[in-house]
Motif scaffolding. Structure first.
Motif, short mmCIF file in Angstrom:
data_model
loop_
_atom_site.label_atom_id
_atom_site.label_comp_id
_atom_site.label_asym_id
_atom_site.label_seq_id
_atom_site.Cartn_x
_atom_site.Cartn_y
_atom_site.Cartn_z
N LEU A 217 0.83 -1.21 0.00
CA LEU A 217 0.00 0.00 0.00
C LEU A 217 0.87 1.26 0.00
O LEU A 217 0.69 2.17 -0.82
N VAL A 218 1.86 1.27 0.92
CA VAL A 218 2.71 2.45 1.04
C VAL A 218 3.52 2.65 -0.24
O VAL A 218 3.66 3.77 -0.74
N LEU A 219 4.03 1.54 -0.80
CA LEU A 219 4.80 1.63 -2.04
C LEU A 219 3.95 2.22 -3.16
O LEU A 219 4.37 3.13 -3.89
N ILE A 220 2.73 1.69 -3.30
CA ILE A 220 1.86 2.12 -4.40
C ILE A 220 1.57 3.61 -4.27
O ILE A 220 1.77 4.39 -5.21
N ILE A 221 1.12 4.02 -3.08
CA ILE A 221 0.76 5.43 -2.91
C ILE A 221 2.01 6.30 -3.00
O ILE A 221 2.01 7.35 -3.65
N GLY A 222 3.10 5.82 -2.39
CA GLY A 222 4.34 6.59 -2.43
C GLY A 222 4.81 6.84 -3.86
O GLY A 222 5.09 7.98 -4.24
N VAL A 223 4.87 5.78 -4.65
CA VAL A 223 5.35 5.94 -6.03
C VAL A 223 4.41 6.85 -6.81
O VAL A 223 4.85 7.75 -7.54
N LEU A 224 3.10 6.64 -6.65
CA LEU A 224 2.15 7.43 -7.42
C LEU A 224 2.26 8.91 -7.08
O LEU A 224 2.08 9.78 -7.92
N VAL A 225 2.56 9.20 -5.81
CA VAL A 225 2.60 10.60 -5.40
C VAL A 225 3.94 11.23 -5.75
O VAL A 225 4.00 12.33 -6.29
N VAL A 226 5.03 10.51 -5.47
CA VAL A 226 6.35 11.12 -5.63
C VAL A 226 6.84 11.05 -7.07
O VAL A 226 7.36 12.02 -7.61
N ARG A 227 6.66 9.90 -7.69
CA ARG A 227 7.19 9.72 -9.03
C ARG A 227 6.31 8.78 -9.82
O ARG A 227 6.60 7.58 -9.94
N PRO A 228 5.19 9.30 -10.35
CA PRO A 228 4.18 8.43 -10.97
C PRO A 228 4.74 7.60 -12.12
O PRO A 228 4.17 6.57 -12.47
N SER A 229 5.86 8.02 -12.73
CA SER A 229 6.36 7.26 -13.86
C SER A 229 7.30 6.14 -13.41
O SER A 229 7.82 5.40 -14.24
N GLY A 230 7.51 5.99 -12.09
CA GLY A 230 8.37 4.91 -11.61
C GLY A 230 9.83 5.16 -11.95
O GLY A 230 10.22 6.25 -12.35
N PHE A 231 10.66 4.10 -11.80
CA PHE A 231 12.09 4.26 -12.05
C PHE A 231 12.39 4.38 -13.54
O PHE A 231 13.22 5.16 -13.96
N PHE A 232 11.70 3.54 -14.34
CA PHE A 232 12.09 3.47 -15.74
C PHE A 232 11.01 3.93 -16.71
O PHE A 232 11.16 3.81 -17.90
N GLY A 233 9.89 4.38 -16.18
CA GLY A 233 8.78 4.72 -17.06
C GLY A 233 9.02 6.04 -17.77
O GLY A 233 9.87 6.84 -17.38
N LYS A 234 8.24 6.26 -18.83
CA LYS A 234 8.29 7.54 -19.53
C LYS A 234 7.51 8.55 -18.72
O LYS A 234 6.45 8.26 -18.20
N VAL A 235 8.03 9.77 -18.63
CA VAL A 235 7.27 10.82 -17.96
C VAL A 235 6.20 11.29 -18.93
O VAL A 235 6.48 11.65 -20.07
N LEU A 236 4.97 11.26 -18.45
CA LEU A 236 3.86 11.61 -19.33
C LEU A 236 3.63 13.11 -19.32
O LEU A 236 3.57 13.73 -18.28
N VAL A 237 3.56 13.68 -20.49
CA VAL A 237 3.21 15.08 -20.58
C VAL A 237 1.91 15.17 -21.36
O VAL A 237 1.80 14.63 -22.45
N THR A 238 0.92 15.81 -20.76
CA THR A 238 -0.35 15.92 -21.46
C THR A 238 -0.53 17.35 -21.94
O THR A 238 -0.25 18.30 -21.21
N ARG A 239 -0.98 17.48 -23.16
CA ARG A 239 -1.27 18.81 -23.65
C ARG A 239 -2.71 19.17 -23.29
O ARG A 239 -3.61 18.38 -23.50
N VAL A 240 -2.89 20.36 -22.75
CA VAL A 240 -4.25 20.70 -22.35
C VAL A 240 -4.86 21.70 -23.32
O VAL A 240 -4.14 22.36 -24.05
#
Lengths: 324, 289
Positions: free
Chosen positions: B266-289
């Motif tokens: 639980l802590v890992l999931i929430i921690g990763v989602l809050v601090v670094r949603p793209s994880g260690f190796f994921g692409k950082v998502l940029v959304t155009r609004v």
């Protein structure tokens, strides 16, 4: 509200008031649970239906409310009615705090985070360091409240089941009126705007972050109060009754009852209370198979749920009458 | 120190299983941008099939491969029949369908096989063959995970079909233009994910025992693993799986006790989602609004 709606509402309320005198005590207890579920579903619907934030872990807030009440009654001797505001406030606070990081999570990720909360909660409740408070695996047994002597002096003899039913009904009416007031006005429109077009909503001057966390808090408060009423009605709380399947039951309730609909909470509550009763006779696993099939069926065929289908049917009847 | 080392190795063994399931999640995420909440129950169902086959007297490895084949077909069928109609529906509708799949599989399994806990055989010998730190089932599970990973890597790297599947996931429109049947590639992706899940289920069953709710915790760790590694990165999912396995065991043994192991996820999931949603190796998502 139109006149027809008022008449229907009055009829439903009148029915709800005479119901406990017509059916057995056990049925009264079941209808009591229906009202409790309706409050919980209303809470989840405010969050998921109106605001579009998916929660798969609302059972956690239900459990929190239930445990607040049980601990206050068991350890501190607080009367049952006084525990409701405390449970509500605690859940409001926790919901708000959980909602803060949840702000950064959209759609799927929020579903994931709340799912994790729902799955891991029973373990947290069993934790041995908290055992003095939570009673560990054994849970807590609480006493059943009696009807106040005041009603007896009026010549109205209520047994404990009937009294609890009316107590729950009164709380439910207050909660539903509050929700109706909240959702039909400015705040309700802001919630829907954030759900449908959050960028446009922000451009209109809605503080999206604040509204979303507060919605999470209010939603948790509703579900927590329902949990607290549930603990009083069942007189027992234990970690394993608050597993992930409780949260999924709530999801079934709002999908079947109707998303973004206040009356949908009542249809959903009737569904989740009585369908398993019937299905249980087939097999222990049958209720869940039926829940699953209904979930898929509603998403494909009736995405607005029972409330939406009724609304459409009424509108169609009205048109026919005008044509003839 | 010896005990610590022991826990790390045990963590690597369960981590391999989390890695497999996380990989299955990532495969479906890459293709459809959805997280399959029913992945664990699909694996559980396949494991029961394997159990039935073994009980019926089939040799272990024959049952194993037959189960994997069954899981593949099962995944394809589910994609075609259940997921297809909600492909372009709002997220809520899709999540509801996944949850429905989860409870249906769970209850149907309970219905057929009852909820009593069953033991599941391990194909590996009982006496340790990898020295004192590792039971042979743990060693075997790590080996099987690594073989699956290698096969997958080779499939996606060196075969035309693998290339077509990657293309369909990355750029559906252009793939369609060059003649790839994108819909079928998605279905194959589901089949592969389901097959990998089945391997994870069969490997974890001798450890957690067989019952319809066996995958609840495992799925949560797999979620955590996929998120830690970055939910769109297969390599990340594998790394995340091993990391989560080791963390779970070490923290469970020395810091917070076995009772709160799920809270780690639980802590890992929430921690990763809050601090670094793209994880260690994921692409950082940029959304155009």
């Amino acid at each position: 509200m139109s006149r027809r709606q008022l008449i229907v509402l009055a009829a439903v309320l009148a029915l709800a008031c005479v119901l406990p005198f017509l059916v057995s005590n056990y049925r009264t207890f079941q209808f009591n649970l229906v009202i409790i579920y309706a409050i919980a579903l209303l809470g989840l619907n405010i969050l998921t239906g109106y605001n579009g934030q998916i929660s798969l872990g609302h059972g956690a807030f239900y459990a929190m409310g239930a445990y607040c009440t049980a601990i206050l009654m068991d350890k501190f001797g607080v009367p049952y009615w006084a525990t409701l505001p405390v449970a509500g406030a605690v859940c409001l606070l926790f919901g708000f705090l959980f909602g803060l990081p949840a702000l950064r999570l959209e759609g799927l990720y929020l579903a994931l985070a709340t799912f994790a909360l729902g799955v891991s909660l029973p373990q947290l409740l069993k934790y041995h360091q908290l055992e003095n408070w939570t009673g560990g695996v054994q849970g807590i047994v609480i006493a059943k409240p009696e009807a106040p002597a005041f009603f007896g002096s009026l010549g109205l003899r209520l047994n404990p089941d009937q009294w609890l039913y009316f107590f729950t009904l009164a709380v439910a009416i207050v909660m539903f009126v509050l929700a109706w007031n909240l959702l039909r006005g400015r705040v309700g429109r802001a919630l829907v705007a954030i759900r449908d077009q959050h960028v446009a909503a922000e451009a209109m001057g809605i503080n999206s972050a604040m509204v979303k966390s507060l919605t999470f808090g209010v939603s948790a408060m509703y579900t927590g109060i329902a949990g607290s009423l549930g603990a009083i009605a069942v007189q027992f709380v234990a970690p394993d009754s608050f597993n992930i399947f409780l949260s999924i039951v709530f999801l079934v309730g709002i999908v079947v009852g109707g998303l973004a609909s206040i009356s949908g909470a009542i249809y959903g509550a009737l569904f989740i209370q009585f369908v398993p009763n019937v299905a249980d006779e087939i097999s222990k696993a049958a209720p869940w198979a039926i829940f699953g099939v209904f979930l898929i069926g509603f998403v494909y065929l009736m995405p607005m749920g029972v409330a939406g289908a009724l609304r459409m049917a009424v509108a169609r009847l009205g048109r026919k009458r005008q044509n003839t | 120190m010896d005990a610590f080392f022991h826990q790390v190795i045990a963590g690597l063994a369960t981590g391999g299983i989390y890695a497999s399931l996380a990989l299955a999640l990532v495969m479906i995420y890459q293709a459809t941008h959805l997280i399959n909440f029913a992945q664990g129950e699909m694996a559980m169902f396949a494991t029961y099939i394997a159990w039935t086959l073994v009980e019926a007297g089939m040799p272990y490895w024959a049952a194993f491969f037959l189960t994997v084949a069954f899981a593949f077909v099962f995944g394809v069928v589910i994609e075609r029949i259940v997921i297809r109609p909600v492909e372009n529906a709002p997220v809520l509708a899709v999540v509801v369908v996944f949850i429905a799949l989860l409870v249906i599989l769970n209850s149907v399994t309970g219905w057929i096989y009852t909820y009593t806990i069953k033991t599941f055989p391990s194909p590996f010998p009982a006496e340790p063959i990898f020295g004192k730190y590792l039971t042979s089932h743990q060693g075997g599970a790590i080996a099987v995970t690594l073989v699956v990973l290698l096969l997958l890597f080779a499939f996606f790297r060196y075969t035309p079909l693998g290339l077509a599947m990657r293309a369909a996931a990355q750029n559906p429109e252009s793939s369609r233009l060059v003649g790839i049947r994108v819909g079928w590639m998605l279905a194959l992706g589901w089949g592969l994910a389901s097959a990998i899940g089945a391997v994870a289920g069969v490997m974890v069953a001798p450890i957690v025992y067989l019952d319809p709710n066996m995958m609840g915790g495992v799925l949560l760790y797999a979620f955590a693993a996929a998120l830690v590694g970055g939910v769109d990165s297969p390599g990340g999912a594998v790394f995340g799986g091993f990391l989560v396995g080791v963390l779970e065991n070490v923290l469970g043994a020395f810091v917070i006790g076995n009772e709160l192991k799920l809270a780690v996820a639980l802590v890992l999931i929430i921690g990763v989602l809050v601090v670094r949603p793209s994880g260690f190796f994921g692409k950082v998502l940029v959304t155009r609004v």
